[in-house]
Design a protein around this motif. Sequence first.
Motif, PDB file in Angstrom:
ATOM      1  N   THR A   1       2.969  -1.513  -6.118  1.00 25.89           N
ATOM      2  CA  THR A   1       3.401  -2.107  -7.376  1.00 25.89           C
ATOM      3  C   THR A   1       3.415  -3.634  -7.223  1.00 25.89           C
ATOM      4  O   THR A   1       3.398  -4.146  -6.095  1.00 25.89           O
ATOM      5  CB  THR A   1       4.820  -1.623  -7.738  1.00 25.89           C
ATOM      6  OG1 THR A   1       5.715  -2.084  -6.718  1.00 25.89           O
ATOM      7  CG2 THR A   1       4.875  -0.103  -7.863  1.00 25.89           C
ATOM      8  N   PRO A   2       3.469  -4.371  -8.325  1.00 27.90           N
ATOM      9  CA  PRO A   2       3.532  -5.835  -8.215  1.00 27.90           C
ATOM     10  C   PRO A   2       4.697  -6.317  -7.345  1.00 27.90           C
ATOM     11  O   PRO A   2       4.555  -7.285  -6.607  1.00 27.90           O
ATOM     12  CB  PRO A   2       3.691  -6.291  -9.665  1.00 27.90           C
ATOM     13  CG  PRO A   2       3.034  -5.215 -10.460  1.00 27.90           C
ATOM     14  CD  PRO A   2       3.332  -3.937  -9.716  1.00 27.90           C
ATOM     15  N   GLU A   3       5.823  -5.619  -7.399  1.00 26.87           N
ATOM     16  CA  GLU A   3       6.978  -6.011  -6.590  1.00 26.87           C
ATOM     17  C   GLU A   3       6.697  -5.828  -5.088  1.00 26.87           C
ATOM     18  O   GLU A   3       7.078  -6.656  -4.267  1.00 26.87           O
ATOM     19  CB  GLU A   3       8.214  -5.192  -6.978  1.00 26.87           C
ATOM     20  CG  GLU A   3       8.687  -5.405  -8.401  1.00 26.87           C
ATOM     21  CD  GLU A   3       7.875  -4.641  -9.445  1.00 26.87           C
ATOM     22  OE1 GLU A   3       7.891  -5.067 -10.613  1.00 26.87           O
ATOM     23  OE2 GLU A   3       7.203  -3.652  -9.107  1.00 26.87           O
ATOM     24  N   VAL A   4       6.020  -4.742  -4.760  1.00 26.22           N
ATOM     25  CA  VAL A   4       5.682  -4.481  -3.358  1.00 26.22           C
ATOM     26  C   VAL A   4       4.647  -5.492  -2.877  1.00 26.22           C
ATOM     27  O   VAL A   4       4.781  -6.063  -1.793  1.00 26.22           O
ATOM     28  CB  VAL A   4       5.162  -3.030  -3.182  1.00 26.22           C
ATOM     29  CG1 VAL A   4       4.584  -2.821  -1.799  1.00 26.22           C
ATOM     30  CG2 VAL A   4       6.284  -2.035  -3.458  1.00 26.22           C
ATOM     31  N   ILE A   5       3.623  -5.732  -3.676  1.00 24.90           N
ATOM     32  CA  ILE A   5       2.564  -6.680  -3.292  1.00 24.90           C
ATOM     33  C   ILE A   5       3.137  -8.074  -3.081  1.00 24.90           C
ATOM     34  O   ILE A   5       2.715  -8.799  -2.179  1.00 24.90           O
ATOM     35  CB  ILE A   5       1.433  -6.688  -4.337  1.00 24.90           C
ATOM     36  CG1 ILE A   5       0.659  -5.365  -4.260  1.00 24.90           C
ATOM     37  CG2 ILE A   5       0.474  -7.859  -4.106  1.00 24.90           C
ATOM     38  CD1 ILE A   5      -0.365  -5.182  -5.347  1.00 24.90           C
ATOM     39  N   ALA A   6       4.114  -8.457  -3.882  1.00 25.08           N
ATOM     40  CA  ALA A   6       4.722  -9.783  -3.747  1.00 25.08           C
ATOM     41  C   ALA A   6       5.369  -9.975  -2.374  1.00 25.08           C
ATOM     42  O   ALA A   6       5.468 -11.102  -1.888  1.00 25.08           O
ATOM     43  CB  ALA A   6       5.769  -9.993  -4.844  1.00 25.08           C
ATOM     44  N   LYS A   7       5.754  -8.887  -1.732  1.00 22.24           N
ATOM     45  CA  LYS A   7       6.374  -8.971  -0.399  1.00 22.24           C
ATOM     46  C   LYS A   7       5.334  -8.966   0.721  1.00 22.24           C
ATOM     47  O   LYS A   7       5.700  -8.982   1.893  1.00 22.24           O
ATOM     48  CB  LYS A   7       7.339  -7.801  -0.210  1.00 22.24           C
ATOM     49  CG  LYS A   7       8.511  -7.834  -1.165  1.00 22.24           C
ATOM     50  CD  LYS A   7       9.384  -6.610  -0.987  1.00 22.24           C
ATOM     51  CE  LYS A   7      10.489  -6.597  -2.033  1.00 22.24           C
ATOM     52  NZ  LYS A   7      11.288  -5.376  -1.978  1.00 22.24           N
ATOM     53  N   LYS A   8       4.051  -8.915   0.381  1.00 23.53           N
ATOM     54  CA  LYS A   8       2.948  -8.885   1.358  1.00 23.53           C
ATOM     55  C   LYS A   8       3.146  -7.797   2.413  1.00 23.53           C
ATOM     56  O   LYS A   8       3.151  -8.073   3.614  1.00 23.53           O
ATOM     57  CB  LYS A   8       2.801 -10.236   2.049  1.00 23.53           C
ATOM     58  CG  LYS A   8       2.445 -11.390   1.164  1.00 23.53           C
ATOM     59  CD  LYS A   8       2.232 -12.618   2.033  1.00 23.53           C
ATOM     60  CE  LYS A   8       1.943 -13.841   1.219  1.00 23.53           C
ATOM     61  NZ  LYS A   8       1.685 -15.004   2.071  1.00 23.53           N
ATOM     62  N   PRO A   9       3.284  -6.543   2.005  1.00 24.93           N
ATOM     63  CA  PRO A   9       3.568  -5.486   2.968  1.00 24.93           C
ATOM     64  C   PRO A   9       2.414  -5.194   3.924  1.00 24.93           C
ATOM     65  O   PRO A   9       2.623  -4.615   4.981  1.00 24.93           O
ATOM     66  CB  PRO A   9       3.836  -4.271   2.077  1.00 24.93           C
ATOM     67  CG  PRO A   9       2.981  -4.527   0.876  1.00 24.93           C
ATOM     68  CD  PRO A   9       3.082  -6.025   0.661  1.00 24.93           C
TER      69      PRO A   9
END
Length: 158
Positions: A41-49
């Motif tokens: 999700t955009p929230e996960v991608i923002a954390k650079k997993p």
Amino acid sequence: MKGILQKFAIGLLVFLGYLGHGWGYDVELAKKFDSFFSKLTPEVIAKKPCMISVKNLFEMIEKKEPFVVLDIRTPQEKKFVSISLPNTIDIPMHELFKEENLKKLPKDKLIVVVCHTGARAIAASLPLNMLGYKTVVLDGGISELAKAAGRSVVGIHW
């Protein structure tokens, strides 16, 4: 952030392009993609997993954490810039998904995938994750590693 998303998109397009070349629609493969990508999700991608910084890599080395480095650059690239990080496995991207090479990769350790800038590493990392390997990509690749070490990219030998 924009640069990371661009690299991710390029890597994804390259990966999907290779998969789609010469084959029809594969329902089971599409389900695997959906299962994998629905979590991004955009929230996960923002954390650079899927990314690791050079700083974090150095910290992992200092702490002697269990991981391997997978260098997917070509032999020609390695002639210009070679690295000797602990636990490095050299498999060029074009040979990575051969059965004998996949058997060289651990499924019980983190795999840090590196290339010159990180773009190919993203493309390689995605299917490796889907095959059950735990991977992250070195953000910025060998170029960022060289900058962090305070060296020019040409002629680096660690």
